[in-house]
Every structure is written in C-alpha cells, then in structure tokens.
Design a protein around this motif. Structure first.
Motif, PDB file in Angstrom:
ATOM      1  N   HIS A 141       0.986  -1.166   0.106  1.00 20.53           N
ATOM      2  CA  HIS A 141      -0.135  -0.179   0.017  1.00 20.53           C
ATOM      3  C   HIS A 141       0.938   1.317  -0.063  1.00 20.53           C
ATOM      4  CE1 HIS A 141      -2.759  -2.914   2.253  1.00 20.53           C
ATOM      5  NE2 HIS A 141      -3.005  -3.032   1.035  1.00 20.53           N
ATOM      6  N   ARG A 142       0.781   2.105  -1.174  1.00 17.65           N
ATOM      7  CA  ARG A 142       1.751   3.218  -1.116  1.00 17.65           C
ATOM      8  C   ARG A 142       0.822   4.396  -1.181  1.00 17.65           C
ATOM      9  NH1 ARG A 142       4.011  -0.685  -4.781  1.00 17.65           N
ATOM     10  NH2 ARG A 142       6.017  -1.435  -4.202  1.00 17.65           N
ATOM     11  N   ASP A 143       0.997   5.334   0.002  1.00 18.40           N
ATOM     12  CA  ASP A 143       0.058   6.511  -0.099  1.00 18.40           C
ATOM     13  C   ASP A 143      -1.335   6.398  -0.401  1.00 18.40           C
ATOM     14  OD1 ASP A 143       0.052   9.185   0.310  1.00 18.40           O
ATOM     15  OD2 ASP A 143       0.584   9.852  -1.780  1.00 18.40           O
ATOM     16  N   LEU A 144      -1.774   5.391   0.389  1.00 18.41           N
ATOM     17  CA  LEU A 144      -3.059   4.967   0.008  1.00 18.41           C
ATOM     18  C   LEU A 144      -4.119   5.882   0.661  1.00 18.41           C
ATOM     19  CD1 LEU A 144      -4.479   2.247  -1.275  1.00 18.41           C
ATOM     20  CD2 LEU A 144      -4.755   1.485   1.073  1.00 18.41           C
ATOM     21  N   THR A 145      -5.101   6.452  -0.027  1.00 16.49           N
ATOM     22  CA  THR A 145      -6.348   7.281   0.553  1.00 16.49           C
ATOM     23  C   THR A 145      -7.376   6.340   0.704  1.00 16.49           C
ATOM     24  OG1 THR A 145      -7.043   7.478  -1.719  1.00 16.49           O
ATOM     25  CG2 THR A 145      -5.604   9.232  -1.072  1.00 16.49           C
ATOM     26  N   GLU A 146      -8.362   6.648   1.687  1.00 16.65           N
ATOM     27  CA  GLU A 146      -9.367   6.051   2.222  1.00 16.65           C
ATOM     28  C   GLU A 146     -10.154   5.245   1.064  1.00 16.65           C
ATOM     29  OE1 GLU A 146      -8.389   9.047   5.381  1.00 16.65           O
ATOM     30  OE2 GLU A 146      -8.330   8.971   2.951  1.00 16.65           O
ATOM     31  N   ASP A 147     -10.310   5.881   0.069  1.00 11.65           N
ATOM     32  CA  ASP A 147     -11.251   5.399  -1.095  1.00 11.65           C
ATOM     33  C   ASP A 147     -10.370   4.774  -2.372  1.00 11.65           C
ATOM     34  OD1 ASP A 147      -9.945   8.086  -2.115  1.00 11.65           O
ATOM     35  OD2 ASP A 147     -11.988   8.623  -2.622  1.00 11.65           O
ATOM     36  N   ALA A 148      -9.130   4.459  -2.154  1.00  8.89           N
ATOM     37  CA  ALA A 148      -8.295   4.062  -3.235  1.00  8.89           C
ATOM     38  C   ALA A 148      -8.477   2.557  -3.585  1.00  8.89           C
ATOM     39  CB  ALA A 148      -6.900   4.156  -2.734  1.00  8.89           C
ATOM     40  N   CYS A 149      -8.709   1.681  -2.505  1.00  6.74           N
ATOM     41  CA  CYS A 149      -9.071   0.232  -2.730  1.00  6.74           C
ATOM     42  C   CYS A 149     -10.210  -0.053  -1.804  1.00  6.74           C
ATOM     43  CB  CYS A 149      -7.945  -0.542  -2.624  1.00  6.74           C
ATOM     44  SG  CYS A 149      -7.092  -0.620  -0.965  1.00  6.74           S
ATOM     45  N   LEU A 150     -10.757  -1.321  -1.962  1.00 13.92           N
ATOM     46  CA  LEU A 150     -11.645  -1.934  -1.186  1.00 13.92           C
ATOM     47  C   LEU A 150     -10.853  -2.760  -0.101  1.00 13.92           C
ATOM     48  CD1 LEU A 150     -14.465  -3.187  -3.629  1.00 13.92           C
ATOM     49  CD2 LEU A 150     -14.429  -1.058  -2.155  1.00 13.92           C
ATOM     50  N   ALA A 209      10.965  -0.659   2.886  1.00 13.02           N
ATOM     51  CA  ALA A 209       9.591  -0.485   3.089  1.00 13.02           C
ATOM     52  C   ALA A 209       8.896   0.862   3.733  1.00 13.02           C
ATOM     53  CB  ALA A 209       8.672  -1.771   3.532  1.00 13.02           C
ATOM     54  N   ARG A 210       8.192   1.455   3.325  1.00 10.19           N
ATOM     55  CA  ARG A 210       7.546   2.600   4.231  1.00 10.19           C
ATOM     56  C   ARG A 210       6.436   2.327   4.888  1.00 10.19           C
ATOM     57  NH1 ARG A 210       7.721   8.286   0.875  1.00 10.19           N
ATOM     58  NH2 ARG A 210       6.885   8.858   3.188  1.00 10.19           N
ATOM     59  N   LEU A 211       6.315   2.573   6.223  1.00 11.52           N
ATOM     60  CA  LEU A 211       5.430   2.046   7.123  1.00 11.52           C
ATOM     61  C   LEU A 211       4.777   3.352   7.848  1.00 11.52           C
ATOM     62  CD1 LEU A 211       7.571  -0.699   9.087  1.00 11.52           C
ATOM     63  CD2 LEU A 211       6.028  -0.981   7.071  1.00 11.52           C
ATOM     64  N   ALA A 242      -3.085   8.123  10.811  1.00  8.65           N
ATOM     65  CA  ALA A 242      -1.581   7.998  10.585  1.00  8.65           C
ATOM     66  C   ALA A 242      -0.679   9.066  10.695  1.00  8.65           C
ATOM     67  CB  ALA A 242      -1.208   7.145   9.308  1.00  8.65           C
ATOM     68  N   HIS A 243       0.398   9.233  11.367  1.00 10.68           N
ATOM     69  CA  HIS A 243       1.247  10.315  11.353  1.00 10.68           C
ATOM     70  C   HIS A 243       1.625  10.522  10.000  1.00 10.68           C
ATOM     71  CE1 HIS A 243       4.704  13.040  11.793  1.00 10.68           C
ATOM     72  NE2 HIS A 243       4.149  13.341  13.077  1.00 10.68           N
ATOM     73  N   PRO A 244       1.573  11.807   9.254  1.00  7.44           N
ATOM     74  CA  PRO A 244       2.011  12.134   8.151  1.00  7.44           C
ATOM     75  C   PRO A 244       3.154  11.377   7.426  1.00  7.44           C
ATOM     76  CG  PRO A 244       1.066  13.946   8.873  1.00  7.44           C
ATOM     77  CD  PRO A 244       1.145  13.244  10.361  1.00  7.44           C
ATOM     78  N   HIS A 245       4.353  11.418   8.249  1.00  6.81           N
ATOM     79  CA  HIS A 245       5.506  11.069   7.966  1.00  6.81           C
ATOM     80  C   HIS A 245       5.568   9.362   8.079  1.00  6.81           C
ATOM     81  CE1 HIS A 245       9.758  10.325   7.018  1.00  6.81           C
ATOM     82  NE2 HIS A 245       9.810   9.964   8.204  1.00  6.81           N
ATOM     83  N   ALA A 246       5.753   8.667   6.828  1.00  2.00           N
ATOM     84  CA  ALA A 246       5.809   7.327   7.071  1.00  2.00           C
ATOM     85  C   ALA A 246       7.291   6.880   6.718  1.00  2.00           C
ATOM     86  CB  ALA A 246       4.785   6.798   6.081  1.00  2.00           C
ATOM     87  N   PRO A 247       7.853   6.644   7.846  1.00  2.00           N
ATOM     88  CA  PRO A 247       9.415   6.321   7.831  1.00  2.00           C
ATOM     89  C   PRO A 247       9.586   4.998   7.216  1.00  2.00           C
ATOM     90  CG  PRO A 247       8.799   5.760   9.790  1.00  2.00           C
ATOM     91  CD  PRO A 247       7.691   6.478   9.409  1.00  2.00           C
ATOM     92  N   THR A 248      10.835   4.829   6.617  1.00  2.00           N
ATOM     93  CA  THR A 248      11.004   3.536   5.999  1.00  2.00           C
ATOM     94  C   THR A 248      11.509   2.405   7.277  1.00  2.00           C
ATOM     95  OG1 THR A 248      13.308   3.573   5.941  1.00  2.00           O
ATOM     96  CG2 THR A 248      12.419   4.282   3.853  1.00  2.00           C
TER      97      THR A 248
END
Length: 350
Positions: A141-150, A209-211, A242-248
């Motif tokens: 999941h990369r920069d996933l928004t709430e409506d991006a996938c089921l 991986a970014r988490l 989520a916190h806006p910064h997703a570290p690796t």
C-alpha cells in the motif's frame, strides 16, 4: 440495572438524563482507550463527564482521575443498558485480536452492534470506532487514500472489525483506521521489532518498506478532538489516523537505536532469505507478521488538518517519551505478548 459503578456512585434510575458534551470511552483500560481517557481529562479537553466502559473497575494508579467507570461486556447486550445515558459521543476503542473467529465476531461485530443499539435506544449518539488499516489485507500500500481500494481482510480479527466498521457507518458514525500504534503501553510494535532484530541481525529487503505509524498519545488527541468537534467530519465516513511521515523500516529501526539502544543492522537480506533465517530462530513473532514489515504499508491521513488537530512532534520525540516504558518491557528480554482481550489495541499485526 446491570451496571456497576466506580467512585461510590449509586445506580441510575430508568429515565435517561439529557445529552451533554459527555464522552463514553469503550475499552477504557486498553492501550488506546486508556490513552484517550488521559487526554480527555487533561488540560486541553474537559467535557463535563468522561465515562469509561470496562470489564473490570481499575484500582489505584490504574484508574484515571476524573473518570466515571462502569462495567459491562460487549458480548452481553443486557449489561450495556444505560451506558449511553447522558452521552454525546461514544469513542469505541475495544476489540478482540486473535485467531478465534467466533470470539472475534462476538466481540468485534456483534458487540459493536449491541453498543449501537443501546446508543440508539437513548436517542442516538455519535460513535467513533477505532478500527485498523489491517482491514485492507495484503499490500503493498503506497500513499493509500481511504477510497483508493476496497478492504480485503485476511484474518478473523480484520474480517470482524470490518463488520464493525460497516455497522458504525450505517448508523452515521465515524471510523478511524490507525496503522501501527506505538508508545507507552505498546506490547506489539516495538517489542516485536526488537525480537526480530534479536533473532535475525538484518533487515528484510534492506528495510526499504515505508510504514505508517502513529504514537498512542497523538491518536488519543485525535480521538479527543473528534469528540469535541464531531461536526467537522461528515457522518458515515472513514479516515486514516496515521502520522503524515511514514518512515522506512530502516529509518524507524535507526530511531529505535538512537532512543532505546536497539541494534541497527548494517545489512539487509532478500525477503525469502530473511524468512528462512527467521524460521531457524523460533520466536513469538511469526514469519507472516515479519513479512508485513517488508512491504510498503503507507497510508495518507488528512484528518489532522480537517479537525485542526496538530500531528505532534514526530516519531523521535514520541519514542523518547516512551523510552522508560520500552526499557522496562525489553529488559532483560522481549516479554511474552499479552493475551488477546476485548480491550486489546488496534496495533498488532494481523
């Protein structure tokens, strides 16, 4: 009357009192629920009443000053009678995390429906459910928004928490999906990473991986802000927390090295080789759970600005604040993970 109260209070009569800005926290002795109680009773928020639904009244230092504790069980609808009297907003932070699908359904799905029915009985209350990004299932999941996938949940816990989401949304409530949650009280996220570092001194896929993560205190502030300003989000909506910064993974492990003194591996391994090494050194964290840290699980969260809630000082500062807790649970070794309960956090790998 099926409620037991703390603070030497008498039983309520049958007539509900008027709705005020009072808040009910369901799962008030859990990791997230107890943090929400501390935030609600702190200097930034002071609703005229903070009530906590728990299975056992906490004693001594476990109890949060200024909270009205009542006992009840989500799997026993009769025990919920009256819990929403006089309440404006329900913060539902309770869940069961485990492999027992029947128990998961009884607590997460049926229990949530029972709570909503009780809220509706006294005139309807705005409910905010703490769910989990694990309902999306397999990544990346990369920069996933709430409506991006089921959502495609892959575990009994996630499937029944998605059912709970659907019930809350149908009732006009709000759903929060936090990712990995860390901080004082965490028995899953950082302890699991520490165990993996002990078992295999390398990072899967070099830790690229970014988490998405969130500190429990920041999540609690978000919940308190929603309780005080529920009109700022539309009814029946889902939001990432989520916190806006997703570290690796490597970046986060480096922070753990700086703040907690954990070893920071200099090398990485392809995922297959890493999992093979992991299986040679058995532990409590499964290969499946470890594999979740090897793929992007990065979720976009815009709720903070929408409700005018600051995101906090960042992961390094929050880890510094929680250092005493982590030193206690990581010394001399990673402890056994806590048993699943109906107030378990939304932060464990599923």
């Amino acid at each position: 009357m099926h409620l037991n109260r703390g603070d030497n209070q008498k039983e309520r009569g049958p007539a509900p009192v008027r709705t005020t800005d009072a808040v009910l926290v369901v799962g008030g002795t859990g990791f997230i629920g107890s943090a929400a109680l501390r935030e609600l009773t702190g200097p930034r928020h002071r609703p005229n009443r903070v009530r906590a639904l728990v299975r056992r009244i906490p004693e001594g230092s476990e109890a949060v000053t200024g909270v009205e504790y009542v006992t009840g069980d989500l799997t026993d609808p009769a025990s919920l009678r009256g819990v929403c009297d006089g309440i404006r907003t329900v913060l539902h932070c309770a869940s069961y995390i485990g492999a027992d699908e029947e128990r998961c359904r009884a607590v997460n799905a049926d229990g949530t429906r029972a709570l909503l029915a009780e809220a509706d009985r006294v005139g309807g209350r705005r409910t905010v459910l703490v769910s989990t990004t694990a309902v999306y299932g397999a990544g990346p999941h990369r920069d996933l928004t709430e409506d991006a996938c089921l959502p495609v949940p892959a575990s009994p816990t996630s499937r029944t928490r998605l059912e709970a989401e659907q019930a809350v949304l149908a009732a006009g409530g709000t759903v929060l999906r936090p990712p990995l949650v860390y901080g004082a009280g965490d028995v899953w996220v950082v302890p699991s990473i520490a165990e993996l570092l002990r078992r295999v001194p390398a990072l899967p896929e070099d830790g690229t991986a970014r988490l998405s993560l969130v500190a429990v205190g920041d999540l609690a502030r978000l919940l308190a802000a929603l309780a005080s300003r529920p009109e700022r989000v539309p009814h029946g909506t889902v939001h990432h927390a989520a916190h806006p910064h997703a570290p690796t993974l490597r970046e986060f492990v480096s922070l753990l090295g700086d703040t907690l003194g954990l070893p920071v591996p200099s090398k990485g391994l392809p995922l297959g080789d890493y999992l093979a090494r992991l299986r040679e050194a058995p532990g409590k964290v499964s290969a499946h759970q470890a594999g979740l840290l090897a793929e992007d699980r990065w979720y976009r969260s815009t709720l903070w600005s929408r409700i005018d809630c600051g995101t906090g000082p960042g992961h390094r500062a929050r880890l510094d604040e929680a250092a005493a807790w982590y030193h206690g649970v990581l010394t001399p070794r990673v402890p056994a993970l806590s048993s699943p309960s109906d107030t378990a956090p939304a932060s464990g790998p599923e």
